[in-house]
Design an enzyme around this catalytic site. Structure first.
Site, mmCIF file in Angstrom:
data_model
loop_
_atom_site.group_PDB
_atom_site.id
_atom_site.type_symbol
_atom_site.label_atom_id
_atom_site.label_comp_id
_atom_site.label_asym_id
_atom_site.label_seq_id
_atom_site.Cartn_x
_atom_site.Cartn_y
_atom_site.Cartn_z
ATOM 1 N N ARG A 107 0.843 -1.195 0.000
ATOM 2 C CA ARG A 107 0.000 0.000 0.000
ATOM 3 C C ARG A 107 0.879 1.247 0.000
ATOM 4 O O ARG A 107 1.905 1.294 0.663
ATOM 5 C CB ARG A 107 -0.893 0.041 1.241
ATOM 6 C CG ARG A 107 -1.962 -1.016 1.294
ATOM 7 C CD ARG A 107 -2.976 -0.651 2.375
ATOM 8 N NE ARG A 107 -2.344 -0.253 3.629
ATOM 9 C CZ ARG A 107 -2.045 -1.070 4.628
ATOM 10 N NH1 ARG A 107 -2.329 -2.352 4.511
ATOM 11 N NH2 ARG A 107 -1.500 -0.632 5.737
ATOM 12 N N TYR A 256 -1.136 -3.251 -7.495
ATOM 13 C CA TYR A 256 -0.972 -4.176 -6.371
ATOM 14 C C TYR A 256 -1.996 -3.978 -5.252
ATOM 15 O O TYR A 256 -2.258 -2.857 -4.820
ATOM 16 C CB TYR A 256 0.429 -4.010 -5.767
ATOM 17 C CG TYR A 256 0.763 -5.118 -4.783
ATOM 18 C CD1 TYR A 256 1.214 -6.347 -5.235
ATOM 19 C CD2 TYR A 256 0.578 -4.956 -3.423
ATOM 20 C CE1 TYR A 256 1.496 -7.381 -4.358
ATOM 21 C CE2 TYR A 256 0.850 -5.979 -2.536
ATOM 22 C CZ TYR A 256 1.313 -7.186 -3.005
ATOM 23 O OH TYR A 256 1.577 -8.202 -2.140
ATOM 24 N N LYS A 265 -9.521 -1.985 0.951
ATOM 25 C CA LYS A 265 -9.373 -0.903 1.925
ATOM 26 C C LYS A 265 -10.070 0.381 1.469
ATOM 27 O O LYS A 265 -10.649 1.102 2.271
ATOM 28 C CB LYS A 265 -7.896 -0.614 2.181
ATOM 29 C CG LYS A 265 -7.053 -1.838 2.524
ATOM 30 C CD LYS A 265 -7.483 -2.524 3.802
ATOM 31 C CE LYS A 265 -6.466 -3.562 4.229
ATOM 32 N NZ LYS A 265 -6.880 -4.392 5.352
ATOM 33 N N HIS A 285 -11.745 -2.321 10.497
ATOM 34 C CA HIS A 285 -10.646 -3.204 10.118
ATOM 35 C C HIS A 285 -10.598 -4.346 11.136
ATOM 36 O O HIS A 285 -9.706 -4.418 11.963
ATOM 37 C CB HIS A 285 -9.345 -2.384 10.119
ATOM 38 C CG HIS A 285 -8.170 -3.078 9.541
ATOM 39 N ND1 HIS A 285 -6.886 -2.816 9.941
ATOM 40 C CD2 HIS A 285 -8.061 -4.028 8.572
ATOM 41 C CE1 HIS A 285 -6.034 -3.555 9.262
ATOM 42 N NE2 HIS A 285 -6.716 -4.303 8.428
ATOM 43 N N SER A 307 -2.349 -4.811 10.265
ATOM 44 C CA SER A 307 -1.975 -5.848 9.302
ATOM 45 C C SER A 307 -0.743 -6.602 9.776
ATOM 46 O O SER A 307 0.160 -6.028 10.379
ATOM 47 C CB SER A 307 -1.695 -5.220 7.932
ATOM 48 O OG SER A 307 -2.862 -4.631 7.416
ATOM 49 N N CYS A 309 -0.428 -8.778 12.090
ATOM 50 C CA CYS A 309 -0.333 -8.974 13.548
ATOM 51 C C CYS A 309 -1.146 -10.180 14.003
ATOM 52 O O CYS A 309 -1.578 -10.247 15.156
ATOM 53 C CB CYS A 309 -0.796 -7.722 14.281
ATOM 54 S SG CYS A 309 0.397 -6.382 14.275
ATOM 55 N N ASP A 332 -10.569 -9.838 7.958
ATOM 56 C CA ASP A 332 -9.969 -8.512 7.760
ATOM 57 C C ASP A 332 -10.907 -7.340 7.978
ATOM 58 O O ASP A 332 -10.487 -6.319 8.519
ATOM 59 C CB ASP A 332 -9.378 -8.422 6.353
ATOM 60 C CG ASP A 332 -8.454 -7.227 6.179
ATOM 61 O OD1 ASP A 332 -7.638 -6.963 7.080
ATOM 62 O OD2 ASP A 332 -8.544 -6.551 5.139
ATOM 63 N N ARG A 428 1.521 -12.179 -0.786
ATOM 64 C CA ARG A 428 0.116 -12.472 -0.450
ATOM 65 C C ARG A 428 -0.402 -13.743 -1.106
ATOM 66 O O ARG A 428 0.077 -14.179 -2.148
ATOM 67 C CB ARG A 428 -0.761 -11.300 -0.917
ATOM 68 C CG ARG A 428 -0.437 -9.968 -0.261
ATOM 69 C CD ARG A 428 -1.050 -9.851 1.111
ATOM 70 N NE ARG A 428 -0.674 -8.622 1.797
ATOM 71 C CZ ARG A 428 -1.399 -8.069 2.764
ATOM 72 N NH1 ARG A 428 -2.526 -8.646 3.156
ATOM 73 N NH2 ARG A 428 -0.990 -6.975 3.364
#
Length: 646
Positions: A107, A256, A265, A285, A307, A309, A332, A428
């Site tokens: 991102r 991406y 997002k 989130h 993210s 975690c 997510d 990913r």
């Protein structure tokens, strides 16, 4: 029909076209582009207008109306394979590997903007002219100028794909619809996994409002410079823009992840959070999991972690306690709304998992490993000589006879010889949720699932205990606002630096964080609501030797067991300066995989928490400033007083 002669010059009367759908379809087909798949004339009128407007702007050679079918997906993967963007992985069923330009791997938060007339509608005004850490703002006029530099003729030589997609189950009152226009077939293939996509979405739209999503990789044909890894992008011109008043997203230059899969997002959180504020709900989130005990009693829990975690690991956890069964609703994003009886209910607006690959293994997340065995697109992972995939964390699952090619193309990669990882830290897997072996039976319930608890958490190697419960809703909102965590590789930050990440939403707020806090706090004023309990967890505390004090993964079910019982108001908590922690005897440690020092794990070092109060005070004062709700400042002062008594 003589009127058709003027179609190319767009001189046909709009009234004539409206009165003659057949003429309109013929006219649309005769313009300067070809419709190579689907029928643009069958799109709802407002969608047709959006497509036509951007065809004139971007000038693609072809238009493809996506229907989400298997036939279409086979066609797109064939094209992507032919263009060298996807490579088939023969070890698995219908799995593919993509390697991006090394400059397009995460991102781009610094290039992601919210565009509103008033800056304060987007971000609080930091103190003393400091730079806001809570979002980037640009005026609509300036943003339009930036976009006008980028988008004209950006799709020349390419195909514009029209993607109708639903965030959430099609037809659910909690769902929203978007139309994404893109010149990337990789994006189409990924959006087909991540959203409900296709013709049934247009039927559900039925002429209603939709979120406009325009995306281009920014490399019209013929190319004027070579591309890396056959991956078209324009990192120097990358920009991601959100127009809240227009319900519109424009993304340029990156192919991406969250920069290009605009349902993720961009829509689900940045546009979604503003819609939620307007309409009285939450776009967060958060993962959603179901937790059922041996008596058949079930609770649903939403949890917010930054993210990388452990969100996906928790959402798909294999419980080490046999009396508990964990099911996955989402890993997510959660959209949550109170129903007519005051119960908070949630849907997962996504249709797939876009998970961080490194660290995922049969030890840490066997359910994820099972999920990704088929119909999955892998991006920037390493490739094995037997046609499979590899990333850091899979070392013990890899045969010594297999050779590894890194994501950068090193054909004889080894940990001993290479200074660079085999897979990019933000590599990913993109896999359908329907393949998850523990998918919750209610995951597509249009009414959503009832949320009984909300958990906040992050990577805190020092001072923060394994679990604690808020004293009340207001204190819980303060805990969410106070979240800090080590940075992750999902964005362009350096790992290991401790960052403020309130509600795990720092990169995703769609409007002023102070107003976001007021929105959360407003629900405590409504007596008819059944507000969930709020908790904080920390799986990542370390001892003086740098070793994790808690084994994590499946053993986290022991923490969920305590939370489950607290939802039922069992008397198993004791009050501390920061919240309610477990009475030690209430934690089920039978058969725990390692020795745990509960006294150390739940210790609250006075100096640490004094520094925590100072850091939060400075952050709120500098970053939120006059937009900080007084209730949050009150909770901070109360924490300060309690910490002094430690």
């Amino acid at each position: 029909m003589p009127e058709l002669e003027n179609c190319e010059n767009e001189q046909v009367s709009p009234r004539l076209l409206k009165d003659s759908p057949q003429l309109k379809r013929q006219c649309l087909q005769m313009r300067h582009y070809r419709v190579i798949y689907g029928d643009i004339g069958l799109l709802p009128e407002n969608v047709q207008s959006y497509v036509e407007e951007n065809v004139r702007l971007c000038r693609p050679d072809n238009v493809h109306i996506c229907d989400g079918s298997e036939r279409e997906n086979d066609l797109l993967t064939y094209v992507l394979q032919k263009d060298g963007i996807l490579k088939k992985l023969p070890k698995y069923e219908n799995c593919w590997l993509a390697r991006t330009d090394p400059a397009d791997v995460a991102r781009v938060e610094r290039l992601t903007y919210i565009s509103t007339e008033l800056k304060r509608d987007t971000v609080p005004t930091p103190k003393n002219g400091a730079v806001s850490q809570l979002g980037n703002w640009m005026s609509p006029a300036d943003m339009d100028n930036e976009l006008n530099i980028r988008f004209p003729e950006c799709m020349k030589g390419r195909t514009m794909y029209v993607i109708p997609f639903s965030m959430g189950p099609v037809g659910s009152p909690l769902s929203k619809i978007g139309i994404q226009l893109t010149d990337s077939a990789y994006v189409v293939a990924s959006m087909r996994i991540m959203t409900r996509m296709g013709s049934n979405v247009l039927a559900a739209l039925n002429g209603g409002q939709f979120v406009k999503c325009l995306h281009s990789v920014g490399r019209p044909l013929p190319l004027t410079a070579p591309v890396h890894n056959n991956w078209p992008c324009d990192p120097k011109m990358t920009l991601v823009a959100h127009f809240q008043e227009r319900n519109e997203i424009c993304s340029f230059g990156s192919g991406y992840g969250g920069n290009s899969l605009l349902g993720k997002k961009c829509f689900a959180l940045r546009i979604g959070s503003k819609l939620a504020q307007k309409e009285g709900w939450f776009a967060e989130h958060m993962l959603i999991l179901g937790l059922e005990n041996s008596k058949g009693e079930k609770k649903y829990i939403a949890a917010a972690f930054p993210s990388a975690c452990g969100k996906t690991n928790l959402a798909m956890m294999t419980s080490s306690l046999p009396e508990y069964k964990v099911t996955c609703v989402g890993d997510d994003i959660a959209w949550m709304r109170f129903d007519e009886s005051g119960q908070l209910r949630a849907i997962n607006p996504e249709n797939g998992f876009f998970g961080v690959a490194p660290g995922t293994s049969n030890k840490t997340n066997p359910c994820a490993m099972e999920t990704i065995k088929s119909n999955t697109v892998f991006t920037n992972v390493a490739e094995t000589s037997d046609g499979g995939i590899f990333w850091e964390g899979l070392e013990k699952e890899m045969s010594s006879e297999v050779e590894i090619t890194s994501w950068l193309g090193d054909e004889h990669w080894s940990k001993e010889k290479s200074q660079k990882p085999a897979a990019h830290p933000n590599s990913r897997f993109c896999a359908p949720a329907s393949q998850c072996p523990i998918l919750d039976s209610e995951w597509e319930n249009p009414k959503g699932v009832p949320i009984d608890a909300i958990i906040f958490g992050g990577r805190r190697p020092e001072g923060v205990p394994l679990v604690y419960e808020s004293f009340n809703w207001q204190h819980g909102v303060f805990i969410g606002a106070s979240m800090r965590s080590e940075a992750t590789a999902a964005a362009e930050h350096k790992a290991k630096s401790l960052m403020h990440d309130p509600f795990a939403m720092r990169p995703f707020f769609g409007y002023n964080f102070g107003d976001y806090l007021k929105h959360w706090l407003s629900f405590q004023e409504k007596n008819e609501l059944n507000l969930p309990k709020i908790f904080h967890v920390n799986w990542f505390r370390k001892d003086s030797k740098g070793q994790f004090m808690w084994p994590g993964f499946g053993e986290n079910s022991r923490v969920l067991d305590w939370i489950f019982k607290r939802i039922n108001n069992e008397d198993i908590a004791q009050e501390t300066a920061i919240g309610l922690v477990p009475k030690f005897e209430s934690l089920n440690l039978d058969g725990l995989s390692q020795q745990v020092d509960l006294k150390a794990l739940f210790s609250l070092p006075r100096e640490f928490w004094q520094e925590e109060v100072k850091a939060l005070d400075k952050y709120f004062d500098d970053q939120v400033n006059v937009d900080l709700p007084p209730q949050i400042l009150e909770e901070l002062r109360n924490l300060d007083e309690r910490v002094k008594k430690l």
